[in-house]
Scaffold this active site. Structure first.
Site, PDB file in Angstrom:
ATOM      1  N   THR A   1       0.811  -1.110   0.168  1.00  0.00           N
ATOM      2  CA  THR A   1      -0.381   0.252  -0.119  1.00  0.00           C
ATOM      3  C   THR A   1       0.764   1.638   0.169  1.00  0.00           C
ATOM      4  OG1 THR A   1      -2.270   1.010   1.193  1.00  0.00           O
ATOM      5  CG2 THR A   1      -0.247   0.200   2.381  1.00  0.00           C
TER       6      THR A   1
ATOM      7  N   CYS B   1      -3.137   7.833   7.677  1.00  0.00           N
ATOM      8  CA  CYS B   1      -3.796   6.592   7.542  1.00  0.00           C
ATOM      9  C   CYS B   1      -2.965   5.217   8.180  1.00  0.00           C
ATOM     10  CB  CYS B   1      -4.521   5.583   6.578  1.00  0.00           C
ATOM     11  SG  CYS B   1      -5.221   6.698   5.730  1.00  0.00           S
TER      12      CYS B   1
ATOM     13  N   HIS C   1      -5.924  -1.011   4.496  1.00  0.00           N
ATOM     14  CA  HIS C   1      -4.788   0.640   4.649  1.00  0.00           C
ATOM     15  C   HIS C   1      -6.368   1.131   5.154  1.00  0.00           C
ATOM     16  CE1 HIS C   1      -2.974   4.114   2.246  1.00  0.00           C
ATOM     17  NE2 HIS C   1      -4.082   4.877   3.106  1.00  0.00           N
TER      18      HIS C   1
END
Length: 161
Positions: free
Chosen positions: A23, A29, A46
């Site tokens: 990711t 995040c 994520h």
């Protein structure tokens, strides 16, 4: 190159071996990596927000720590993982911007990390290592071969945890 699967923002993926889940651009995040070392089954989420309970539109369960972790765990179990063999690694949760108002609403990165840890603890999944906080973004890759998590940053180097 092993089977490379991209995990988008507010997304999650699980896979058996051989595979790499990646990711990009984790800021506030949090990337939650789960690994079953016996079966070599991996999962990567994520997540963008700490709790689906505080959101008006919570239809995307992968967006939230509380629901995304549960969904990812269930997907891994369907692939044959065993819950007692699963461990977690966390990355991200940065404070990307300086706010004059230090209210909790602005501390989204820290809140994402806390919420992720609380959910994993509730599920009895040990967190064996983490690379969280700071004020820089991260790109991560999770390897099914051995569960190592590659963390790439701008200005803070590359490392495995």
């Amino acid at each position: 190159m092993e089977n490379l699967i991209k995990v988008g923002m507010a997304d999650l993926q699980t896979s058996g071996h051989p595979c790499v889940l990646t990711t990009l651009g984790l800021g506030s995040c949090v990337g939650i990596a789960l690994y079953d070392s016996n079966k070599k089954i991996i999962g990567l989420a994520h997540i963008m927000l700490p709790s689906s309970l505080q959101a008006r539109n919570n239809s995307n369960i992968a967006k939230f720590a509380d629901t995304g972790i549960v969904k990812m765990l269930n997907d891994m179990l369907k692939l044959g993982a065993r819950k007692e063999n699963i461990v977690a690694k966390l990355a991200g949760g940065a404070q990307m911007f300086a706010f004059s108002d230090s209210s909790d609403m602005m501390r989204i990165g820290a809140r994402n990390v806390i919420s992720s840890k609380e959910k994993l603890q509730e599920l009895n999944i040990p967190i064996i290592t983490e690379d969280t906080g700071g004020n820089y973004g991260r790109t991560i890759e999770l390897f099914s071969e051995d569960g190592r998590l590659l963390i790439k940053t701008i200005g803070h180097g590359i490392k495995y945890i």
